[in-house]
Design a protein around this motif. Structure first.
Motif, PDB file in Angstrom:
ATOM      1  N   VAL A 209      62.927  65.993 142.293  1.00  0.00           N
ATOM      2  CA  VAL A 209      61.744  66.822 142.539  1.00  0.00           C
ATOM      3  C   VAL A 209      62.073  68.024 143.410  1.00  0.00           C
ATOM      4  CG1 VAL A 209      59.456  66.865 143.574  1.00  0.00           C
ATOM      5  CG2 VAL A 209      60.158  64.911 142.204  1.00  0.00           C
ATOM      6  N   ARG A 210      62.848  67.807 144.477  1.00  0.00           N
ATOM      7  CA  ARG A 210      63.127  68.899 145.400  1.00  0.00           C
ATOM      8  C   ARG A 210      64.125  69.890 144.824  1.00  0.00           C
ATOM      9  NH1 ARG A 210      64.092  65.388 150.943  1.00  0.00           N
ATOM     10  NH2 ARG A 210      61.894  65.013 151.468  1.00  0.00           N
ATOM     11  N   GLU A 211      65.190  69.384 144.226  1.00  0.00           N
ATOM     12  CA  GLU A 211      66.272  70.261 143.808  1.00  0.00           C
ATOM     13  C   GLU A 211      66.213  70.580 142.321  1.00  0.00           C
ATOM     14  OE1 GLU A 211      69.790  68.289 145.021  1.00  0.00           O
ATOM     15  OE2 GLU A 211      69.413  68.536 147.145  1.00  0.00           O
ATOM     16  N   GLY A 212      65.763  69.626 141.505  1.00  0.00           N
ATOM     17  CA  GLY A 212      65.714  69.867 140.075  1.00  0.00           C
ATOM     18  C   GLY A 212      67.069  70.308 139.569  1.00  0.00           C
ATOM     19  N   ASP A 213      67.090  71.454 138.874  1.00  0.00           N
ATOM     20  CA  ASP A 213      68.354  71.979 138.384  1.00  0.00           C
ATOM     21  C   ASP A 213      68.847  73.141 139.250  1.00  0.00           C
ATOM     22  OD1 ASP A 213      66.504  73.825 137.726  1.00  0.00           O
ATOM     23  OD2 ASP A 213      66.855  73.794 135.572  1.00  0.00           O
ATOM     24  N   ALA A 214      68.301  73.254 140.487  1.00  0.00           N
ATOM     25  CA  ALA A 214      68.696  74.341 141.378  1.00  0.00           C
ATOM     26  C   ALA A 214      70.149  74.168 141.807  1.00  0.00           C
ATOM     27  CB  ALA A 214      67.784  74.384 142.599  1.00  0.00           C
ATOM     28  N   VAL A 215      70.871  75.264 141.809  1.00  0.00           N
ATOM     29  CA  VAL A 215      72.279  75.271 142.212  1.00  0.00           C
ATOM     30  C   VAL A 215      72.452  76.340 143.272  1.00  0.00           C
ATOM     31  CG1 VAL A 215      74.616  75.821 141.467  1.00  0.00           C
ATOM     32  CG2 VAL A 215      73.172  74.374 140.041  1.00  0.00           C
ATOM     33  N   GLY A 216      73.139  75.986 144.352  1.00  0.00           N
ATOM     34  CA  GLY A 216      73.360  76.935 145.430  1.00  0.00           C
ATOM     35  C   GLY A 216      74.541  77.837 145.161  1.00  0.00           C
ATOM     36  N   ALA A 217      75.060  78.437 146.232  1.00  0.00           N
ATOM     37  CA  ALA A 217      76.187  79.363 146.111  1.00  0.00           C
ATOM     38  C   ALA A 217      77.383  78.648 145.492  1.00  0.00           C
ATOM     39  CB  ALA A 217      76.538  79.934 147.476  1.00  0.00           C
ATOM     40  N   GLN A 218      78.011  79.310 144.525  1.00  0.00           N
ATOM     41  CA  GLN A 218      79.168  78.719 143.852  1.00  0.00           C
ATOM     42  C   GLN A 218      80.456  79.296 144.426  1.00  0.00           C
ATOM     43  OE1 GLN A 218      78.938  78.289 139.549  1.00  0.00           O
ATOM     44  NE2 GLN A 218      76.751  78.748 139.588  1.00  0.00           N
ATOM     45  N   GLU A 219      81.456  78.463 144.466  1.00  0.00           N
ATOM     46  CA  GLU A 219      82.766  78.868 144.952  1.00  0.00           C
ATOM     47  C   GLU A 219      83.831  78.141 144.157  1.00  0.00           C
ATOM     48  OE1 GLU A 219      83.642  76.131 148.729  1.00  0.00           O
ATOM     49  OE2 GLU A 219      81.693  77.163 148.882  1.00  0.00           O
ATOM     50  N   PHE A 308      69.240  60.590 129.205  1.00  0.00           N
ATOM     51  CA  PHE A 308      68.896  61.499 130.291  1.00  0.00           C
ATOM     52  C   PHE A 308      67.402  61.545 130.575  1.00  0.00           C
ATOM     53  CE2 PHE A 308      72.770  63.058 128.187  1.00  0.00           C
ATOM     54  CZ  PHE A 308      73.658  62.932 129.248  1.00  0.00           C
ATOM     55  N   GLU A 309      66.655  60.602 130.015  1.00  0.00           N
ATOM     56  CA  GLU A 309      65.228  60.542 130.300  1.00  0.00           C
ATOM     57  C   GLU A 309      64.993  60.020 131.716  1.00  0.00           C
ATOM     58  OE1 GLU A 309      62.996  58.284 127.507  1.00  0.00           O
ATOM     59  OE2 GLU A 309      63.653  59.448 125.767  1.00  0.00           O
ATOM     60  N   TRP A 310      63.971  60.538 132.353  1.00  0.00           N
ATOM     61  CA  TRP A 310      63.575  60.038 133.672  1.00  0.00           C
ATOM     62  C   TRP A 310      63.236  58.555 133.596  1.00  0.00           C
ATOM     63  CZ3 TRP A 310      60.759  62.780 137.996  1.00  0.00           C
ATOM     64  CH2 TRP A 310      61.237  64.078 138.176  1.00  0.00           C
ATOM     65  N   GLY A 311      63.838  57.783 134.471  1.00  0.00           N
ATOM     66  CA  GLY A 311      63.464  56.375 134.596  1.00  0.00           C
ATOM     67  C   GLY A 311      63.990  55.463 133.514  1.00  0.00           C
ATOM     68  N   TYR A 312      64.803  55.994 132.559  1.00  0.00           N
ATOM     69  CA  TYR A 312      65.304  55.132 131.493  1.00  0.00           C
ATOM     70  C   TYR A 312      66.588  54.442 131.949  1.00  0.00           C
ATOM     71  CZ  TYR A 312      67.383  53.480 127.189  1.00  0.00           C
ATOM     72  OH  TYR A 312      67.956  52.691 126.231  1.00  0.00           O
ATOM     73  N   THR A 313      66.608  53.116 131.863  1.00  0.00           N
ATOM     74  CA  THR A 313      67.788  52.344 132.221  1.00  0.00           C
ATOM     75  C   THR A 313      67.794  51.033 131.456  1.00  0.00           C
ATOM     76  OG1 THR A 313      69.009  51.274 134.036  1.00  0.00           O
ATOM     77  CG2 THR A 313      66.602  51.292 134.205  1.00  0.00           C
ATOM     78  N   SER A 314      69.004  50.555 131.180  1.00  0.00           N
ATOM     79  CA  SER A 314      69.133  49.258 130.516  1.00  0.00           C
ATOM     80  C   SER A 314      69.509  48.166 131.507  1.00  0.00           C
ATOM     81  CB  SER A 314      70.213  49.342 129.418  1.00  0.00           C
ATOM     82  OG  SER A 314      71.474  49.685 129.978  1.00  0.00           O
ATOM     83  N   GLU A 315      69.644  48.545 132.762  1.00  0.00           N
ATOM     84  CA  GLU A 315      70.033  47.595 133.792  1.00  0.00           C
ATOM     85  C   GLU A 315      68.838  47.247 134.669  1.00  0.00           C
ATOM     86  OE1 GLU A 315      73.181  46.199 134.322  1.00  0.00           O
ATOM     87  OE2 GLU A 315      73.494  47.032 132.323  1.00  0.00           O
ATOM     88  N   GLY A 320      67.437  54.581 136.688  1.00  0.00           N
ATOM     89  CA  GLY A 320      67.120  55.413 135.539  1.00  0.00           C
ATOM     90  C   GLY A 320      67.045  56.892 135.863  1.00  0.00           C
ATOM     91  N   PHE A 321      67.517  57.291 137.055  1.00  0.00           N
ATOM     92  CA  PHE A 321      67.438  58.696 137.435  1.00  0.00           C
ATOM     93  C   PHE A 321      68.810  59.341 137.598  1.00  0.00           C
ATOM     94  CE2 PHE A 321      63.609  56.706 139.351  1.00  0.00           C
ATOM     95  CZ  PHE A 321      62.700  57.237 138.460  1.00  0.00           C
ATOM     96  N   GLY A 322      69.858  58.541 137.691  1.00  0.00           N
ATOM     97  CA  GLY A 322      71.196  59.084 137.934  1.00  0.00           C
ATOM     98  C   GLY A 322      71.633  60.072 136.872  1.00  0.00           C
ATOM     99  N   LEU A 323      71.488  59.713 135.593  1.00  0.00           N
ATOM    100  CA  LEU A 323      71.935  60.602 134.528  1.00  0.00           C
ATOM    101  C   LEU A 323      70.980  61.773 134.335  1.00  0.00           C
ATOM    102  CD1 LEU A 323      73.345  58.110 131.855  1.00  0.00           C
ATOM    103  CD2 LEU A 323      74.553  59.430 133.602  1.00  0.00           C
ATOM    104  N   ALA A 324      69.701  61.591 134.688  1.00  0.00           N
ATOM    105  CA  ALA A 324      68.769  62.724 134.656  1.00  0.00           C
ATOM    106  C   ALA A 324      69.204  63.776 135.668  1.00  0.00           C
ATOM    107  CB  ALA A 324      67.347  62.249 134.951  1.00  0.00           C
TER     108      ALA A 324
END
Length: 361
Positions: A209-219, A308-315, A320-324
């Protein structure tokens, strides 16, 4: 006397000077406006005059735009242009519409809003021409898209909080009741496990929620170095990591580490015994990137589309959020992410489209 007569014949009347000044004023507005302005003939549906901003917006020279038709510029929306804009202007004297797509010379579609009005006052008969003013609203559309994505993330966040946290809360409640009844400390341990799971859920949800796909300075980062740091933060048990790369590329170091941590953790959680992971470069004429592969049980084809769906897991213990999170970090860097089978029969995540700083093979 003749000289006075000559001056009176050559000097425009005050009304004439006023009309000339007004015409020149509007000509300057037309030529120097930041918005694209076009004059369109109603009957021929033909562009008869344009300002420089029109050429800049659409990528055409002025000579090329003259004689073009609205359907050349609005091929996807021409019916709406005719029925809801041109007709409205012709009948009522003015009109407006938004989110109208314009096709540029290079084939790009630019979102615009358009306002228009007839040029004649109607005293000499039906109007024959109209002025159309096109404003590029790309930034507004992108801002709206970002807001919609944030709202969507917040809605999902609320859904997961209300759904996925209920199970561990029920576990805590049940084991606390049993602990009171029996005094057996094992129930406190079970309650603590449920609390730990809730903590993990909240942490990963907040990252989305906070970061989403935001990316900071790249190096420039060394893939092996970041991989080692990520591995040290994972409870790997009997799992092993092998790095076979000297690849360096541009990335946000902290978010790249977060991406790798989630991939490593996902592999460890989905294998009953120790899993062996490999991080290596992708080197081909068509793609530059890296992969993370394991020798685990792999992923069933029917599950691949939902990975990559939110909350989807087989375990049972997975969030279910790691791959998202992995997908959003890759998107933030502009990388392409694909999932395939590894050479060892497990799973292989590939990231391509990197900006490579230096590479040793």
């Amino acid at each position: 006397m003749p000289r006075d007569t000559d001056r009176s014949e050559s000097t425009p009347a005050p009304a004439d000077r006023s009309e000339t000044a007004v015409e020149e004023r509007y000509r300057k507005i037309f030529r120097h406006s930041n918005d694209a302005i076009m004059i369109v003939d109603f009957d021929a549906e033909e562009i008869v005059d344009v300002n420089p901003a029109s050429c800049e917006l659409l990528g055409y020279a002025e000579e090329a735009l003259l004689g073009m038709h609205p359907e050349d510029i609005h091929p996807d929306d021409i019916d709406r242009v005719r029925e809801r804009f041109i007709s409205e202007v012709r009948e009522s004297g003015s009109g407006w519409t938004d989110d109208l797509s314009c096709l540029t010379r290079d084939g790009e579609r630019v979102p615009t809003e358009i306002s228009g009005a007839v040029l004649e006052d109607g005293t000499a008969g039906p109007p024959t021409r109209m002025v159309a003013i096109l404003r590029d609203i790309s930034e507004r559309v992108e801002h709206r898209r970002q807001l919609e994505e944030k709202v969507d993330r917040l809605e999902r966040f609320a859904q997961v909080l209300s759904h996925d946290l209920r199970n561990p809360l029920s576990v805590v409640d049940g084991h606390l009741d049993l602990a009171r009844e029996t005094g057996d400390p094992k129930h406190f341990e079970a309650a603590q496990d449920a609390v730990d799971r809730m903590d993990e859920l909240v942490d990963e949800l907040l990252a989305l929620v906070r970061e989403g796909d935001a990316v900071g300075a790249q190096e420039s980062v060394a893939l092996e170095d970041v991989s080692r740091r990520a591995w040290r933060s994972v409870s790997a048990g009997e799992a092993t990591l092998r790095c076979e790369t000297d690849l360096t590329f541009a990335a946000d170091p902290s978010r790249l580490q977060e991406l790798l941590e989630n991939l490593f953790r996902n592999a460890v959680q989905h294998c009953e015994s120790g899993v062996n992971l490999t991080v290596g470069p992708i080197e081909s004429p068509d793609a530059v990137g890296f992969y993370v592969a394991d020798d685990g049980p792999g992923i069933e084809p029917e599950r691949t589309e939902r990975l990559f769906e939110w909350g989807y897991t087989s375990e049972e213990r997975g969030t279910g959020f790691g791959l998202a999170i992995v997908e959003r970090i890759a998107d933030g860097h502009g990388w392409d992410l694909t999932v395939t089978d590894s050479d060892a029969g497990g799973t292989r995540f590939e990231f391509t489209g990197l900006t490579v700083a230096s590479e040793t093979t």
